[in-house]
Motif scaffolding. Sequence first.
Motif, mmCIF file in Angstrom:
data_model
loop_
_atom_site.group_PDB
_atom_site.id
_atom_site.type_symbol
_atom_site.label_atom_id
_atom_site.label_comp_id
_atom_site.label_asym_id
_atom_site.label_seq_id
_atom_site.Cartn_x
_atom_site.Cartn_y
_atom_site.Cartn_z
ATOM 1 N N ASN A 142 4.076 5.338 -1.360
ATOM 2 C CA ASN A 142 4.818 4.669 -0.281
ATOM 3 C C ASN A 142 5.900 3.760 -0.847
ATOM 4 O O ASN A 142 7.015 3.704 -0.323
ATOM 5 C CB ASN A 142 3.853 3.868 0.590
ATOM 6 N N LEU A 143 5.585 3.035 -1.913
ATOM 7 C CA LEU A 143 6.577 2.140 -2.502
ATOM 8 C C LEU A 143 7.723 2.930 -3.137
ATOM 9 O O LEU A 143 8.888 2.508 -3.061
ATOM 10 C CB LEU A 143 5.911 1.242 -3.539
ATOM 11 N N ARG A 144 7.420 4.064 -3.773
ATOM 12 C CA ARG A 144 8.492 4.892 -4.344
ATOM 13 C C ARG A 144 9.404 5.431 -3.253
ATOM 14 O O ARG A 144 10.638 5.417 -3.396
ATOM 15 C CB ARG A 144 7.895 6.038 -5.154
ATOM 16 N N GLN A 182 11.603 2.668 -2.012
ATOM 17 C CA GLN A 182 12.727 2.423 -2.918
ATOM 18 C C GLN A 182 13.819 3.468 -2.726
ATOM 19 O O GLN A 182 15.013 3.142 -2.750
ATOM 20 C CB GLN A 182 12.223 2.419 -4.365
ATOM 21 N N LEU A 194 4.476 -5.919 1.716
ATOM 22 C CA LEU A 194 5.221 -6.494 0.601
ATOM 23 C C LEU A 194 5.959 -7.763 1.014
ATOM 24 O O LEU A 194 6.082 -8.707 0.224
ATOM 25 C CB LEU A 194 6.218 -5.454 0.066
ATOM 26 N N ILE A 234 14.251 -0.993 -2.064
ATOM 27 C CA ILE A 234 13.435 -2.162 -1.739
ATOM 28 C C ILE A 234 13.592 -3.278 -2.767
ATOM 29 O O ILE A 234 13.500 -4.455 -2.433
ATOM 30 C CB ILE A 234 11.952 -1.740 -1.594
ATOM 31 N N ALA A 254 3.915 -0.526 4.332
ATOM 32 C CA ALA A 254 3.994 -0.943 2.929
ATOM 33 C C ALA A 254 5.059 -2.017 2.741
ATOM 34 O O ALA A 254 4.852 -3.002 2.024
ATOM 35 C CB ALA A 254 4.291 0.267 2.042
ATOM 36 N N GLY A 255 6.221 -1.838 3.385
ATOM 37 C CA GLY A 255 7.257 -2.858 3.296
ATOM 38 C C GLY A 255 6.854 -4.156 3.974
ATOM 39 O O GLY A 255 7.157 -5.246 3.484
#
Length: 291
Positions: free
Chosen positions: A72-74, A77, A264, A82, A260-261
């Motif tokens: 999810n973070l990839r 980005q 974060l 991000i 996820a964002g």
Amino acid sequence: MTTAAPAAPVTPAAPAGRRRRLRGWPMTLLLAGVAGLSVAPFYWLVVAATHSDTEIFDWPPHLLPGSHLGENLRHLQDRVGIGRVVLNSLLVSGIQTVGALVVALLAGYAFAKFRFRGRTVLFAVLLSTLVVPDQVMLVPLFKMMMSFGLLDSYQGLILPGLCVPFAIFLMRQALASMPDELLDAARVDGAGEIRVLFGVVVPVMRPVLAALGIFLFLGSWNNFVWPLIALRTPEMHTLPVALATLQGMKANTDYGLILAGTALSTLPMMILFLVLQRQFISGLLAGATKG
């Protein structure tokens, strides 16, 4: 010859203390339940951020972390960059918070400790701005920033948040309770006003400044409407605006990325509160007790 009266038996205090503890259990259970209800949405947010978009809508819901956080973070980005977005938010919120604290400290000190013509009228005007909705100021603020050529820039995001009427009012109220004798003693020793302010006032007001700083940072970090209006290029987006761009039609919305964002975005506030929690609590309790 008289004999001493036998001493009265001493009753143990343990049963009374035990009864008091038992009477406190209902309140403890109630507070634990309220705390659990408060933490549950945040826990689900963190857990859902580790699952894929399809797994989020499974029933029964997943209550344990999954294995899709890195993915999810990839994707986050790749979609919004991000890393740069978080840096933009940290830069804008950090500078705006420090600047607003300095302005509130200077203005609050002037209103609380100096006597000048028009002070009451100026303070009344300041208080009147607290009842004006922020949305009313959007169009004049947009035209002002456009005439200055500051749209789509860090300056255009930071400058409108440097003067916060509530922060000035709070600092004025806190400084009004500070003894004038303490300031006069520093002046008698030869200290100028700048040295009195930063050498005497700031150390005493540190808890209030810490509490106010957390509120200001939170407001700037979560600000959405003004960055959405003032920014035009994706490279300048702050975190709330970038996350809003991920929201599309239901078939095109990846809720795994959004959650996820969102998870974060809570990290800086948690770190800031953990670092300043002692000063934050002291600032909230300032003035609640005397002595």
